[in-house]
Write an enzyme that holds these catalytic residues in place. Sequence first.
Site, PDB file in Angstrom:
ATOM      1  N   GLU A  74       1.401  -1.624  -0.222  1.00  0.00           N
ATOM      2  CA  GLU A  74      -0.024  -0.349  -0.187  1.00  0.00           C
ATOM      3  C   GLU A  74       0.873   1.130  -0.239  1.00  0.00           C
ATOM      4  OE1 GLU A  74      -2.860  -0.289   2.567  1.00  0.00           O
ATOM      5  OE2 GLU A  74      -3.825  -1.784   2.087  1.00  0.00           O
ATOM      6  N   GLU A 127      -3.837  -8.929  -0.193  1.00  0.00           N
ATOM      7  CA  GLU A 127      -4.830  -8.480   0.923  1.00  0.00           C
ATOM      8  C   GLU A 127      -6.004  -8.101   1.121  1.00  0.00           C
ATOM      9  OE1 GLU A 127      -2.252  -5.981   3.685  1.00  0.00           O
ATOM     10  OE2 GLU A 127      -4.262  -5.344   4.480  1.00  0.00           O
TER      11      GLU A 127
END
Length: 833
Positions: free
Chosen positions: A434, A520
């Site tokens: 991220e 994820e």
Amino acid sequence: MKNVFNLKKLIYRIIFLCSLSIFSNYAQSENIRITEEYRQRLSFNEDWKFRLGDTEGAEKNNFSDDSWRSIRLPHDWSIEGEFDEKASAGGPGGYLPTGIAWYRKHFVLSQTPQYIWIEFGGVYMNSEVWINEHYVGKNVYGYTGFYYDITPYIKSGENVIAVKVDNSIQRNSRWYSGSGIYRNVWLNIAHPVHIPQWGTYVTTPVIKDTMAVVALRATLENASQTTVNAVLSSQVLDADGKVVATKESEVSILAGKQHDDYRQELMVGNPKLWSVETPVLYTLRTAIKLDGKTIDQIDTRFGIRSLKFSAEKGFLLNGERVKINGVNLHQDAGCLGTAVPIQVWERRLKLLKEMGANGIRTAHNPMADEFMDLCDELGFLVMDEFVDEWMVSKEQTTAGYSLYFKDNWQKDVKNFIHRDRNHPSVIIWSAGNEVRDQMYTEGIDIVRGLVNLFHAEDPTRPVTQGDDQITAEPLPAYNEFLETLDIVGYNYAGRWRERAELYYTPDKILHPQWKMIGTENGSARGERGAYSLGNDKNVVRPTYLTGMLNAEALWKYTATHDFVMGDFMWTGIDYLGEARWPGRGSGSGVIDMAGFPKSSYYFYQSQWTDKPMIHIFPHWNWEGREGQVIPVLVYSNCDAVELFVNGKSFGEQRLEFPSYGMAGKYPLRDRPDIQETTDDLHLMWTVPYQSGEIKAVGKIQGKIVHTEIIQTVGKPAGLRVTSDKNTIRANGDDITHIKVEIVDSKGNMVPNANNEIRFIVKGEGQLIGMESGDNRSLNTGHFRYRDSSQPAVKEAYGGLILGYVQAGLKAGNITVEVSSPGFKSVSLNITSR
């Protein structure tokens, strides 16, 4: 003659007494005997001194550390502190203290080594090292292993190492990082001509049914002043230790140089492949021989397996398509912090394996080397992740790795790859998670540089990144950024607009060449044993129905679309940090911090395993709710389940996934028609509450294959105490897990009991922690350095608590006494050998 003899005796006695005097000055020092063996790799964990706080002059040899605490590594000082809402690490750091601390160790060498280096598994963070007052170096990143050549600074006799650790600049992590020398430390002693740290790289470029080629690329170092002509000798040993292939070649190593391109190929006949089901490991024994004598030798474990990643078929292991049923894991273990004994991870990983998981993403950093060894041994597919930040910081971390990335990323990435590239479990590298850089043009150059470095150091594995901004609003990730990756990793694939239903489909239409994986995505979550019906006793508002539907929908998509290689759900196990006061951690796992499964664990087990199973929830203790209709849920891999309440049938529910249609011609089938009653992946009955027994009878194709029973239990009446092993090794590391259940008068575990539990451990072991799995408990449960004569106290949660008892360094008996106010105490005897 007699006088001469007596004089010699007197001289020898004086020398002996002097030596005793010398070594008495080293009473707090570890004595290390350097042998004539070709290489020594010695644990360097014993006899350290520790002080919390910055200390002027602590790097000096003559500095007095007599008042410092004596400790044994690995060590995490943050978990020893108290939870504090005002802690500088805040909720991301689990509200635990950080700061600066020093470590010192005195050690005595029997002689001056020819070549010696010190190896740190991990220090969090900003560590600086001195040897005999010489500044050796600094390592910023807290998760990669690193090492220093200390040959110029070492002498025979007493030596002093000092390590400063600075975790004071906060906030630098979005989860609990711990603080200190929290992984193992090793002292390596070798010949000047040797294989350096992480100096072997083993691949298997050719694999056939009858043979496999094992390729070695070795790095050799010559720290002497003379060019050496030697022999590089390699042997492949099978799992039984039998030599199955050999190779020798002459090598020339220039004086004072290190070369990383010595290559050999060995052929193994009838290879046994490493896989998820049969994780067979081989060993490559690599030696340097000089004039026929072995002067250096190391063993490298590896597996023979092939990897293929397809935009259409997904992931193929040894030519067979494998869906990656993965979990994300952080590195802490609740009350133990980040200094986690490997036996704790072994228990946890075996639980995940029993759930049917076959994949692990190391979120969001490299794990300990011993953890990676376990993944090799147990057959996990690992997405090995480097870091959480690149150049752009995140909102929660104003002092994270982004401050250091520019100056350190190349060194840290190389150390990371070189340490882990021989692990057969590692199938994918992840360059980050991220990262905010994905939304800026500068990030394209960064990701390109990272991918190129990964490919240069290991061309056998693809590179991904956990991308959470694919089609995000208002700033999506750049397509050029995503297309630089070998595999596009999706964090929360269903987050934006129609993707809540369509997931990866829109991107597959637009970018058919993309290889895709779920890096994820959310799990079914939940708290263990926490089944609320709401606060209004007149209205049933169950909270345990939330979360599961999203997880079920995502799994149905992932399982039925081959181009999605698999998914790593967030998370396998609860962890410290990412907390909200008055909490200490995140409940996103399917296993709690104590290693006890939640109900959500059984959802994945129902989808990922074939052995017939049934899990019923919630518990059946609802005094005061008599007559109210309560949803009763079942996870099962049976195709039909009939529910009985106090002997009365509430009907049969059936499910089939994936659904299966006709075969041959209309309307024929080649398997029975299940006639499912739901399209969900759970079964549900609405049952008026009455105390008693619920029984679920599972069938496959009409045959009863499994029965599960829960019942209303009585009030807490006693304790049941069990251990996972009654004999442990007296090595200072080994662990036995002590499970404590609060039971009623009939021996049934009471699911809502939170009684206070007390431990006293006597003998050749110690209690290092108690963990209940309650994320709201502000008792750390950490007891490694405490007065063992006083009981360790912590409340159970949901009827359970786990104690960690660790062996000492002496063989003998260990007595574990467990008690609770109002109950009879229970004792266990453990043998340490």
